[in-house]
Design a protein around this motif. Structure first.
Motif, PDB file in Angstrom:
ATOM      1  N   SER A 160      -0.996   9.130  -4.658  1.00 34.00           N
ATOM      2  CA  SER A 160      -0.760   8.364  -3.518  1.00 34.00           C
ATOM      3  C   SER A 160      -1.019   6.819  -3.435  1.00 34.00           C
ATOM      4  O   SER A 160      -0.249   5.915  -3.171  1.00 34.00           O
ATOM      5  N   ARG A 161      -2.347   6.574  -4.259  1.00 33.94           N
ATOM      6  CA  ARG A 161      -2.644   5.056  -4.388  1.00 33.94           C
ATOM      7  C   ARG A 161      -1.668   4.482  -5.208  1.00 33.94           C
ATOM      8  O   ARG A 161      -1.322   3.426  -4.839  1.00 33.94           O
ATOM      9  N   GLY A 211       1.314   5.306  -5.610  1.00 28.78           N
ATOM     10  CA  GLY A 211       2.842   5.047  -4.652  1.00 28.78           C
ATOM     11  C   GLY A 211       2.733   4.010  -3.780  1.00 28.78           C
ATOM     12  O   GLY A 211       3.586   3.283  -3.759  1.00 28.78           O
ATOM     13  N   GLU A 212       1.238   3.886  -3.115  1.00 29.02           N
ATOM     14  CA  GLU A 212       1.559   2.818  -2.203  1.00 29.02           C
ATOM     15  C   GLU A 212       1.355   1.080  -2.830  1.00 29.02           C
ATOM     16  O   GLU A 212       1.837   0.471  -2.417  1.00 29.02           O
ATOM     17  N   GLU A 213       0.758   1.267  -4.222  1.00 32.97           N
ATOM     18  CA  GLU A 213       0.754   0.134  -4.851  1.00 32.97           C
ATOM     19  C   GLU A 213       2.090  -0.250  -5.184  1.00 32.97           C
ATOM     20  O   GLU A 213       2.648  -1.606  -5.025  1.00 32.97           O
ATOM     21  N   ALA A 214       2.999   0.536  -5.538  1.00 33.93           N
ATOM     22  CA  ALA A 214       4.508   0.328  -6.171  1.00 33.93           C
ATOM     23  C   ALA A 214       5.032  -0.151  -4.865  1.00 33.93           C
ATOM     24  O   ALA A 214       5.907  -1.182  -5.076  1.00 33.93           O
ATOM     25  N   GLU A 215       4.856   0.398  -3.724  1.00 31.47           N
ATOM     26  CA  GLU A 215       5.301   0.129  -2.513  1.00 31.47           C
ATOM     27  C   GLU A 215       5.039  -1.427  -2.129  1.00 31.47           C
ATOM     28  O   GLU A 215       5.934  -2.255  -1.668  1.00 31.47           O
ATOM     29  N   ALA A 216       3.798  -1.736  -2.444  1.00 25.41           N
ATOM     30  CA  ALA A 216       3.350  -3.139  -1.993  1.00 25.41           C
ATOM     31  C   ALA A 216       4.099  -4.103  -2.843  1.00 25.41           C
ATOM     32  O   ALA A 216       4.183  -5.309  -2.474  1.00 25.41           O
ATOM     33  N   ARG A 217       4.132  -3.694  -4.130  1.00 30.42           N
ATOM     34  CA  ARG A 217       4.570  -4.662  -5.360  1.00 30.42           C
ATOM     35  C   ARG A 217       6.099  -4.995  -4.869  1.00 30.42           C
ATOM     36  O   ARG A 217       6.339  -6.216  -4.950  1.00 30.42           O
ATOM     37  N   ARG A 218       6.877  -4.183  -4.603  1.00 31.75           N
ATOM     38  CA  ARG A 218       8.193  -4.126  -4.115  1.00 31.75           C
ATOM     39  C   ARG A 218       8.178  -5.044  -2.827  1.00 31.75           C
ATOM     40  O   ARG A 218       9.265  -5.943  -2.850  1.00 31.75           O
ATOM     41  N   TYR A 219       7.518  -4.896  -1.696  1.00 35.49           N
ATOM     42  CA  TYR A 219       7.345  -5.736  -0.640  1.00 35.49           C
ATOM     43  C   TYR A 219       7.116  -7.169  -1.089  1.00 35.49           C
ATOM     44  O   TYR A 219       7.742  -8.058  -0.733  1.00 35.49           O
TER      45      TYR A 219
END
Length: 71
Positions: free
Chosen positions: A43-44, A46-54
């Motif tokens: 989960s961490r 996944g959230e890190e990847a989402e934050a990097r895309r953002y």
């Protein structure tokens, strides 16, 4: 605090030095850390990847705004 900072009446550094604001921020940071520690490594990640895309999207917007216009 956010209203004061966004309105330009106070800088962010100044805001976190105000006791009430600092206490509120510390409470929220503590809660966020607790939630982070409860997450699975997957989960961490996944959230890190989402934050990097953002953030990459924000960087692209900033770069586009800074680029000379093509008229």
């Amino acid at each position: 605090m956010a209203r004061e900072v966004l309105a330009g009446r106070m800088g962010l550094r100044e805001a976190v030095r105000v006791g009430a604001y600092a206490d509120a921020l510390a409470d929220r940071v503590g809660a966020a850390r607790h939630e982070y520690e409860r997450q699975s490594p997957e989960s961490r990640a996944g959230e890190e990847a989402e934050a990097r895309r953002y953030l990459a999207g924000l960087r692209s917007e900033i770069d586009a705004e800074r680029a000379p216009s093509r008229r």
